[in-house]
Structures are given as C-alpha cells and as structure tokens.
Design a protein around this motif. Sequence first.
Motif, PDB file in Angstrom:
ATOM      1  N   ASP A  62       0.873  -1.215   0.045  1.00  0.00           N
ATOM      2  CA  ASP A  62      -0.129   0.011   0.105  1.00  0.00           C
ATOM      3  C   ASP A  62       0.886   1.410  -0.111  1.00  0.00           C
ATOM      4  OD1 ASP A  62      -2.972  -0.797   1.767  1.00  0.00           O
ATOM      5  OD2 ASP A  62      -2.012  -1.721   0.130  1.00  0.00           O
ATOM      6  N   GLY A  63       2.148   1.213   0.104  1.00  0.00           N
ATOM      7  CA  GLY A  63       2.919   2.259  -0.057  1.00  0.00           C
ATOM      8  C   GLY A  63       3.282   3.169   1.230  1.00  0.00           C
ATOM      9  N   VAL A  64       2.830   2.405   2.340  1.00  0.00           N
ATOM     10  CA  VAL A  64       3.090   3.057   3.822  1.00  0.00           C
ATOM     11  C   VAL A  64       4.419   3.305   4.072  1.00  0.00           C
ATOM     12  CG1 VAL A  64       3.288   0.787   4.860  1.00  0.00           C
ATOM     13  CG2 VAL A  64       2.206   2.959   5.962  1.00  0.00           C
ATOM     14  N   THR A  65       4.595   4.584   4.642  1.00  0.00           N
ATOM     15  CA  THR A  65       6.100   4.949   5.089  1.00  0.00           C
ATOM     16  C   THR A  65       5.915   4.608   6.431  1.00  0.00           C
ATOM     17  OG1 THR A  65       6.277   6.792   3.483  1.00  0.00           O
ATOM     18  CG2 THR A  65       7.657   6.860   5.508  1.00  0.00           C
ATOM     19  N   ILE A  66       7.201   3.883   7.053  1.00  0.00           N
ATOM     20  CA  ILE A  66       7.051   3.564   8.277  1.00  0.00           C
ATOM     21  C   ILE A  66       8.636   4.095   8.816  1.00  0.00           C
ATOM     22  CG2 ILE A  66       7.415   1.379   9.871  1.00  0.00           C
ATOM     23  CD1 ILE A  66       6.357  -0.296   7.684  1.00  0.00           C
ATOM     24  N   LEU A  67       8.257   4.778   9.958  1.00  0.00           N
ATOM     25  CA  LEU A  67       9.258   5.434  10.703  1.00  0.00           C
ATOM     26  C   LEU A  67       9.452   5.081  12.077  1.00  0.00           C
ATOM     27  CD1 LEU A  67       8.443   9.297  10.086  1.00  0.00           C
ATOM     28  CD2 LEU A  67       9.928   7.615   8.678  1.00  0.00           C
ATOM     29  N   ASP A  68      10.755   4.461  12.482  1.00  0.00           N
ATOM     30  CA  ASP A  68      11.274   3.924  13.528  1.00  0.00           C
ATOM     31  C   ASP A  68      11.984   5.104  14.406  1.00  0.00           C
ATOM     32  OD1 ASP A  68      13.070   2.938  15.577  1.00  0.00           O
ATOM     33  OD2 ASP A  68      13.206   0.954  14.620  1.00  0.00           O
ATOM     34  N   VAL A  69      11.024   5.622  15.737  1.00  0.00           N
ATOM     35  CA  VAL A  69      11.429   6.721  16.264  1.00  0.00           C
ATOM     36  C   VAL A  69      11.862   6.088  17.643  1.00  0.00           C
ATOM     37  CG1 VAL A  69      10.676   8.856  16.812  1.00  0.00           C
ATOM     38  CG2 VAL A  69       9.367   7.494  15.263  1.00  0.00           C
ATOM     39  N   ARG A  70      12.672   4.836  17.884  1.00  0.00           N
ATOM     40  CA  ARG A  70      13.016   4.647  19.199  1.00  0.00           C
ATOM     41  C   ARG A  70      14.255   5.747  19.715  1.00  0.00           C
ATOM     42  NH1 ARG A  70      14.115  -1.668  18.167  1.00  0.00           N
ATOM     43  NH2 ARG A  70      14.433  -0.926  15.935  1.00  0.00           N
ATOM     44  N   TRP A  71      13.936   6.122  20.994  1.00  0.00           N
ATOM     45  CA  TRP A  71      14.750   7.116  21.633  1.00  0.00           C
ATOM     46  C   TRP A  71      14.725   6.789  23.306  1.00  0.00           C
ATOM     47  CZ3 TRP A  71      12.504  11.033  24.778  1.00  0.00           C
ATOM     48  CH2 TRP A  71      13.371  12.232  25.163  1.00  0.00           C
ATOM     49  N   ARG A  72      15.624   7.474  23.712  1.00  0.00           N
ATOM     50  CA  ARG A  72      15.535   7.296  25.266  1.00  0.00           C
ATOM     51  C   ARG A  72      16.397   8.645  25.707  1.00  0.00           C
ATOM     52  NH1 ARG A  72      16.697   1.937  24.213  1.00  0.00           N
ATOM     53  NH2 ARG A  72      15.091   0.464  25.051  1.00  0.00           N
ATOM     54  N   LEU A  73      15.697   9.164  26.918  1.00  0.00           N
ATOM     55  CA  LEU A  73      16.241  10.458  27.532  1.00  0.00           C
ATOM     56  C   LEU A  73      17.663   9.925  27.943  1.00  0.00           C
ATOM     57  CD1 LEU A  73      15.795  13.371  28.307  1.00  0.00           C
ATOM     58  CD2 LEU A  73      14.650  12.796  30.185  1.00  0.00           C
ATOM     59  N   GLY A  74      18.826  10.564  27.625  1.00  0.00           N
ATOM     60  CA  GLY A  74      20.001  10.432  28.064  1.00  0.00           C
ATOM     61  C   GLY A  74      20.434   9.245  27.469  1.00  0.00           C
ATOM     62  N   GLY A  75      19.980   8.740  26.311  1.00  0.00           N
ATOM     63  CA  GLY A  75      20.580   7.461  25.513  1.00  0.00           C
ATOM     64  C   GLY A  75      20.153   6.237  26.043  1.00  0.00           C
ATOM     65  N   PRO A  76      20.842   5.234  25.220  1.00  0.00           N
ATOM     66  CA  PRO A  76      21.664   5.423  24.212  1.00  0.00           C
ATOM     67  C   PRO A  76      21.067   5.742  22.760  1.00  0.00           C
ATOM     68  CG  PRO A  76      21.146   2.979  24.586  1.00  0.00           C
ATOM     69  CD  PRO A  76      20.459   3.887  25.700  1.00  0.00           C
ATOM     70  N   PRO A  77      21.660   6.271  21.822  1.00  0.00           N
ATOM     71  CA  PRO A  77      20.877   6.616  20.771  1.00  0.00           C
ATOM     72  C   PRO A  77      20.177   5.438  20.021  1.00  0.00           C
ATOM     73  CG  PRO A  77      23.107   7.464  20.719  1.00  0.00           C
ATOM     74  CD  PRO A  77      23.121   6.371  21.831  1.00  0.00           C
ATOM     75  N   GLY A  78      18.957   5.848  19.564  1.00  0.00           N
ATOM     76  CA  GLY A  78      18.103   4.954  19.176  1.00  0.00           C
ATOM     77  C   GLY A  78      18.360   4.492  17.743  1.00  0.00           C
ATOM     78  N   ILE A  79      19.476   4.855  17.045  1.00  0.00           N
ATOM     79  CA  ILE A  79      19.722   4.377  16.038  1.00  0.00           C
ATOM     80  C   ILE A  79      20.463   3.074  15.968  1.00  0.00           C
ATOM     81  CG2 ILE A  79      22.001   5.477  16.160  1.00  0.00           C
ATOM     82  CD1 ILE A  79      20.142   4.544  12.731  1.00  0.00           C
ATOM     83  N   GLN A  80      20.906   2.752  17.503  1.00  0.00           N
ATOM     84  CA  GLN A  80      21.937   1.433  17.635  1.00  0.00           C
ATOM     85  C   GLN A  80      20.691   0.326  17.694  1.00  0.00           C
ATOM     86  OE1 GLN A  80      23.815   1.559  21.534  1.00  0.00           O
ATOM     87  NE2 GLN A  80      24.980   3.588  20.726  1.00  0.00           N
ATOM     88  N   SER A  81      19.364   0.486  18.148  1.00  0.00           N
ATOM     89  CA  SER A  81      18.352  -0.337  18.283  1.00  0.00           C
ATOM     90  C   SER A  81      17.888  -0.612  16.991  1.00  0.00           C
ATOM     91  CB  SER A  81      17.256   0.160  19.458  1.00  0.00           C
ATOM     92  OG  SER A  81      17.616   0.309  20.531  1.00  0.00           O
ATOM     93  N   TYR A  82      17.714   0.525  16.145  1.00  0.00           N
ATOM     94  CA  TYR A  82      17.309   0.171  14.856  1.00  0.00           C
ATOM     95  C   TYR A  82      18.501  -0.645  14.106  1.00  0.00           C
ATOM     96  CZ  TYR A  82      16.726   1.280   9.875  1.00  0.00           C
ATOM     97  OH  TYR A  82      16.418   1.366   8.486  1.00  0.00           O
ATOM     98  N   ARG A  83      19.492  -0.504  14.190  1.00  0.00           N
ATOM     99  CA  ARG A  83      20.714  -1.367  13.314  1.00  0.00           C
ATOM    100  C   ARG A  83      20.580  -2.797  13.727  1.00  0.00           C
ATOM    101  NH1 ARG A  83      25.228   3.222  13.840  1.00  0.00           N
ATOM    102  NH2 ARG A  83      24.570   4.421  11.977  1.00  0.00           N
ATOM    103  N   GLU A  84      20.180  -2.951  15.181  1.00  0.00           N
ATOM    104  CA  GLU A  84      20.269  -4.282  15.741  1.00  0.00           C
ATOM    105  C   GLU A  84      18.833  -4.911  15.150  1.00  0.00           C
ATOM    106  OE1 GLU A  84      20.220  -3.582  19.945  1.00  0.00           O
ATOM    107  OE2 GLU A  84      22.299  -3.028  19.828  1.00  0.00           O
TER     108      GLU A  84
END
Length: 279
Positions: free
Chosen positions: A23-45
């Motif tokens: 259906d062409g849906v755009t999915i955004l991963d917005v994982r984040w925690r105050l003080g870290g670690p950066p959410g990009i680490q979870s995304y890559r895992e």
Amino acid sequence: MSPSSASPLIRPEELAALESGRDGVTILDVRWRLGGPPGIQSYREGHIPGAVFCDLDTDLAAPPGPEGRHPLPSAAAFQSAMRRLGVSDARPVVVYDDADSTAAARAWWTLRYFGHGDVRVLDGGMRAWTEAGLPVTGDTEAGKPGDFTARPGGMPVLDAGRAAELAVRGVLLDARAAERYRGEVEPVDPVAGHIPGAVSAPTAQNVEPGGRFHGREFLRERFNVLGVVEGVPVGAYCGSGVTAAHEVLALEIAGLPAALYAGSWSNWVADPDRPVATG
C-alpha cells in the motif's frame, strides 16, 4: 489507512497486512531514550522491514535553547527531514518506538501539526511487533525521497502565557511522573515543581503493562476524573514536549482533543519570573 480512521493507532497485524499489500505506507522507527543510548543502535540491531530511522532529537526538534529542550523545528527544517525519510503528502505514515509510544507520539503529533493527514502509531511498538512473531531485519533502509510539504497549524499549540491561562480557566495536564510534578526530584531541568494550577496526569497511566494504550472508555474515564470533559479547554505539558505529545495522543484516543505546550517545563523555567508551584 485514511485520515477518517476511528483510531490514531494501528495493530501489528494491520501494519503487516499493509506491507504485504504494498500500500506504499511509510514506516518511521522513532526509538529514543532520554539520556541515551541513541535509538539508531536499536534500529541497526533489528527493525520492522521497510522502516527508516527517525531521530527525535534532530528530525523532530530544533536545537535546545530558551524555547525548551525539544522546541518545535521550523517548517523548512521539518519538511527537509521528512522528505529525506521518504514521507510524502499522499502516503500514509506509521510511527513506532520500543513499546509505550512515548517517542512515537512525538512523531505522530509533529507530523499532524505540520499538516500530514494520515499518521498512525503502532500500538505496543517494536515489542508488540516481535511478540506477534512478525519479521525483523537489520538491513539499513534508504527510502526514496518524499514530497511532503510542511504546513504548520494542524494541531493546537500553547505558549507559556496561554498555558498559564489554561491552568486557571481550563485544565492543564502535567504529563511527567508525579514526583517531578510535586517538585521532589528534578533529574533534567534546573528548577523543580510545576506550573501553578496544573493537574498531575502521568503518561505511564495511559498504557497497560507491556506498553499498549488502554481502551477509549478507560482513557475517557481517567481524563474525566481529572476534570477533562467536553467543552472544557485542555492542554498538556511535560519536561520538553515529548511525553506531553503522548498525553495528547491518549486524549485523542479518548475523543478529547487537546493542545500541546511544546516548550513545556524546560521553556517555562527559562524565565525566572514565571511562578513555580510544588507539592
């Protein structure tokens, strides 16, 4: 998905069906925690196939300053970020975080504020997705640029003056933990306490154990007890406008629209002349 959907939430099985249906849906991963670690680490895992990482600190906020720790980005900056992430005006967007939708709600609210009409939050986030046995990938996604046009004003906002007025003439909800509201602790901002007249309404009570939102009737009763009823103006604030967006989302689920004090407590205490209440 459509802007007329009854709920701003989507279940994992519904999202999986959208993906398989192309259906062409755009999915955004917005994982984040105050003080870290950066959410990009979870995304890559591991992330939902097709999802693109959205950085709350840089894509959904301007740099910190007197306007707050997570002030609203400019329309131009937000438009550029969303286009880079593949967001388009005509394509539905689904946002998710780890579980309780705190960070995802900020993405939902900001997209809605800047005029996107079809945004949903994955209820239960990544945890619900994996518990449903749905696939996860570690492949980095680089979607095609989108054509989203940012049009501010799609959701109501408050500045400090209007928040103070609402605390007297309506209901202003403080979405932080109760001990921060009472001024017993303040782990982030330089002053402890709350806006005089505000009502304590911690966002943790909006969700069930595991992170999914309570149902519409449960939330409606919760907010009714706090004085939020139809016809009474309501707003929400937190430390920097992130968990308050979660409060606004919960109110939306309950059918009780609310304004967001985007600068929140971090903006309020930037002016030493503004009053502070404790207890």
